[in-house]
Design a protein around this motif. Structure first.
Motif, PDB file in Angstrom:
ATOM      1  N   GLY A 244       0.820  -1.204   0.000  1.00 33.16           N
ATOM      2  CA  GLY A 244       0.000   0.000   0.000  1.00 33.16           C
ATOM      3  C   GLY A 244       0.855   1.256   0.000  1.00 33.16           C
ATOM      4  O   GLY A 244       1.980   1.273  -0.487  1.00 33.16           O
ATOM      5  N   THR A 245       0.309   2.327   0.565  1.00 38.28           N
ATOM      6  CA  THR A 245       1.016   3.601   0.570  1.00 38.28           C
ATOM      7  C   THR A 245       2.084   3.627   1.656  1.00 38.28           C
ATOM      8  O   THR A 245       2.058   2.858   2.605  1.00 38.28           O
ATOM      9  N   PHE A 246       3.030   4.556   1.490  1.00 33.38           N
ATOM     10  CA  PHE A 246       4.087   4.715   2.486  1.00 33.38           C
ATOM     11  C   PHE A 246       3.528   5.322   3.771  1.00 33.38           C
ATOM     12  O   PHE A 246       2.515   6.024   3.736  1.00 33.38           O
ATOM     13  N   PRO A 247       4.195   5.069   4.915  1.00 32.32           N
ATOM     14  CA  PRO A 247       5.443   4.310   5.073  1.00 32.32           C
ATOM     15  C   PRO A 247       5.215   2.805   5.026  1.00 32.32           C
ATOM     16  O   PRO A 247       4.125   2.329   5.340  1.00 32.32           O
ATOM     17  N   TRP A 248       6.263   2.070   4.652  1.00 30.42           N
ATOM     18  CA  TRP A 248       6.231   0.608   4.688  1.00 30.42           C
ATOM     19  C   TRP A 248       7.003   0.156   5.919  1.00 30.42           C
ATOM     20  O   TRP A 248       8.205   0.407   6.045  1.00 30.42           O
ATOM     21  N   LYS A 249       6.320  -0.510   6.832  1.00 27.49           N
ATOM     22  CA  LYS A 249       6.948  -1.065   8.021  1.00 27.49           C
ATOM     23  C   LYS A 249       7.159  -2.555   7.808  1.00 27.49           C
ATOM     24  O   LYS A 249       6.196  -3.300   7.630  1.00 27.49           O
ATOM     25  N   ILE A 250       8.407  -2.977   7.838  1.00 26.44           N
ATOM     26  CA  ILE A 250       8.778  -4.351   7.489  1.00 26.44           C
ATOM     27  C   ILE A 250       9.478  -4.983   8.690  1.00 26.44           C
ATOM     28  O   ILE A 250      10.392  -4.395   9.279  1.00 26.44           O
TER      29      ILE A 250
END
Length: 644
Positions: A244-250
């Protein structure tokens, strides 16, 4: 006529002349010191660009005698190239300067100042020792906008070594790679922000440095893919909805051969992603790589080592010799302490096709220290004269009357007949079966459990077992945890809230089956070791044309103050298979955990591929779930080092 004696003497003389001639020939082939140095000088341009090579090592080892020859390299300036590439002459000068610096040649700084080519200056700065900090630091800082992403990364690494971690700002524009070798288990946390990229961000989470086998997450706004790369070939193991949209939490969690991952709201798991079913195992040292396209910024990047319960050991009880009663399996079932000695009751199996073996009996092993065990040469109890094929021992207690009580599941393959009771006046038997066995039978099939004497005001014994549940309140049909209470080991009542224990996750590593195996009360809290299982079939066939069966068991940890409401260990699975090689007994699967607490230590026995393994942990570590006591590496703000 030449006699035999003269013939032997002539032959000996001919042999001597041949040896002397050959030795002289060999001597003639050995280069002089001058020739050796000249040969190494000619090879200074060889090798991987950006690194030193065998010639630099050899010349540095020769030492002061090589200095005049190295100085000769600087007599003429090589022409600059139009495309900023470096010729062999440039690389020869660069590595010659490096050799002089390592020999502490006093005028090497003067030589460096004579280099006009900016790329040559940068290469010198990247390979020169840190003692030339004042000379190389300005070169590195003015080169941070280098057009090549890999070169920018090397600049950042060198700046970090020089105490200038701001060089990691290179990660903010252009495709870049950050790499780290991590030994053992780890947790990775990453946060990416920026403009929506046209390419995927890749997080490589397992695979040796230089190995042809790697596994990674390919992340975009539309899809998250789990990919195995073998050479130039890539296979997508799993697909999930996009980030999806930022931010990307990985977040990525490595526990032995198990991996769990989170990308925003997307969660997943996999076991042995390099190809365990093809005998490609997870290495002890993994190269973690982050590759990001232009437009993405790394806001957070940490790697935390997780040292819990990953001892590389041998079985404490191995399978027996061929045709012995435990030739195929010996699996821990229950442990008691009796008059200062320890007794482990095990399920023992012979060769057969009934889930890995058949004709299972009950074995007993003894120990004085919980570490060294001796298996009694004959089964303690067998199926002989009983209407069963297999006996699965799962519990043992010492009663107030000093009787030893054993409980086991009986199977007339494939049907489970219930829970049986046997008693004896001594841990080594002989045991007498209760005349009205089974003392309890689940409405469906049930097998694994733990039995405890708790001396509660309302009941003396607790039995916590895994019973198949066709219609659970949530999730697919599977094994769940059920509580039973008794005062006499014969008459049992079921908790009205059963099943009281279910999977931690709805679609992850333990989503289908959970099997209570080992229950210990520490302070006011119950700690439960359990098996968790889920199914995933790799989308390729094995070398013999078959697909893997797809069932992947491992061991998790949970705790509760009332045996009803459970908190799961946040980094489950807590005791996974190591996944390090075909010769390591617990690399493939683990199960049947059984913890014995003694003198502040938790001794966790388990089966590793049908043999008894042991891993240990201090109780204060086990009960502290905030951390496993590992190291935290901030990849953006600290000098990059290899974790130990």
């Amino acid at each position: 006529m030449i006699t035999v004696k003269w013939r032997e003497m002539i032959s000996l003389l001919i042999l001597c002349f041949w040896v002397i001639g050959s030795y002289s020939h060999i001597q003639a082939q050995v280069p002089t010191q001058e020739e050796e140095i000249t040969q190494w000088i000619a090879r200074l341009s060889e090798g991987e660009l950006g690194d030193n090579n065998a010639a630099t090592e050899a010349l540095i080892k020769i030492g002061q005698l090589a200095i005049p020859y190295l100085l000769d390299v600087f007599e003429s300036d090589p022409p600059d190239t139009q495309d900023r590439t470096l010729s062999d002459v440039h690389w020869t000068r660069l590595r010659a300067a490096y050799c002089l610096s390592m020999m502490n040649y006093p005028d090497v700084v003067t030589l460096l100042s004579q280099i006009d080519n900016p790329d040559v200056q940068l290469r010198v700065a990247l390979v020169f020792p840190l003692k030339y900090r004042d000379k190389i630091l300005p070169i590195l800082q003015k080169s941070l906008d280098h057009p090549d992403a890999q070169t920018r990364l090397k600049i950042a690494e060198k700046l970090a070594d020089l105490g200038q971690p701001d060089g990691f700002e290179i990660l903010l524009d252009g495709e870049a790679t950050v790499s780290q070798i991590v030994t053992g288990n780890y947790e990775l946390n990453l946060m990416l922000t920026g403009d929506m990229p046209s390419q995927e961000a890749s997080v490589f989470f397992t695979g040796n440095k230089g190995s042809s086998h790697q596994a990674y997450l390919a992340i975009s706004d539309q899809v998250v893919k789990l990919v195995r790369k073998t050479g130039n070939n890539a296979v997508v193991w799993k697909r999930h909805k996009g980030a999806g949209t930022f931010p990307w939490k990985i977040r990525i969690l490595k526990k032995g051969n198990f991996f769990r991952y989170w990308v925003n709201d997307t969660t997943g798991w996999i076991r042995g992603p390099l190809g365990e079913w093809e005998n490609v195992y997870e290495p002890v040292q993994n190269m973690v790589n982050i590759k990001i396209p232009e437009g993405i910024t790394i806001q957070l990047f940490t790697i935390t080592t997780l040292p819990w319960l990953q001892q590389v050991t041998s079985p404490v009880i191995a399978c027996g010799p061929k045709e012995s009663f435990y030739e195929k399996q010996i699996i821990p079932g229950a442990i008691i302490e009796y008059n200062g000695k320890y007794y482990m009751y095990c399920m023992a199996g012979m060769e057969g096709n009934e889930e890995g073996s058949s004709r299972r009996t009950i074995a007993v092993a003894t120990s004085d220290n919980l570490k060294n065990w001796e298996v009694h040469p004959k089964p303690l109890m067998t199926y002989e004269n009983l209407p069963y094929d297999n006996l699965y021992v799962s519990g043992a207690v010492v009663t107030p009357e000093k009787q030893v009580a054993i409980m086991f599941s009986a199977q007339q393959f494939p049907e489970w007949k219930g829970f049986m009771l046997a008693t004896s006046s001594h841990p080594m038997g002989p045991f007498t079966l209760h005349r009205d066995n089974p003392v309890y039978k689940h409405f469906s099939h049930a097998h694994e459990f733990d039995l405890l004497r708790v001396d509660h005001a309302e009941y003396r014994y607790v039995l916590f077992y895994a019973g198949f549940t066709p219609n659970p309140q949530s999730g697919p049909p599977g094994d769940r945890g059920y509580l039973l209470y008794s005062n006499d080991l014969i008459n049992w009542r079921s908790d009205q809230r059963n099943p009281v224990f279910g999977p931690e996750t709805a679609d992850n590593w333990d989503a289908i089956h959970v099997r209570p195996r080992s229950l210990n009360k520490i302070g006011d809290t119950w700690y439960l070791w359990y098996e968790g299982a889920n199914q995933w079939v790799p989308p390729i066939k094995t070398a013999d044309g078959r697909s893997h069966h797809g069932w992947w068991d491992t061991v998790g940890l949970a705790r509760s103050v009332n045996l009803i409401d459970w908190e799961y260990y946040p980094r489950n699975p807590a005791l996974p298979g190591l996944g390090i090689g075909i010769d390591q007994f617990d690399s493939r699967w683990v199960g049947w955990p059984r913890m014995f607490v003694k003198d502040g230590m938790g001794y966790i026995f388990y089966t590793g591929d049908a043999q008894v393994g042991l891993r240990s942990i201090r109780i204060e570590q086990l009960t502290d779930w905030q951390s496993e006591g590992g190291k935290v590496l901030d990849m953006l703000n600290q000098t990059r080092t290899t974790n130990e």
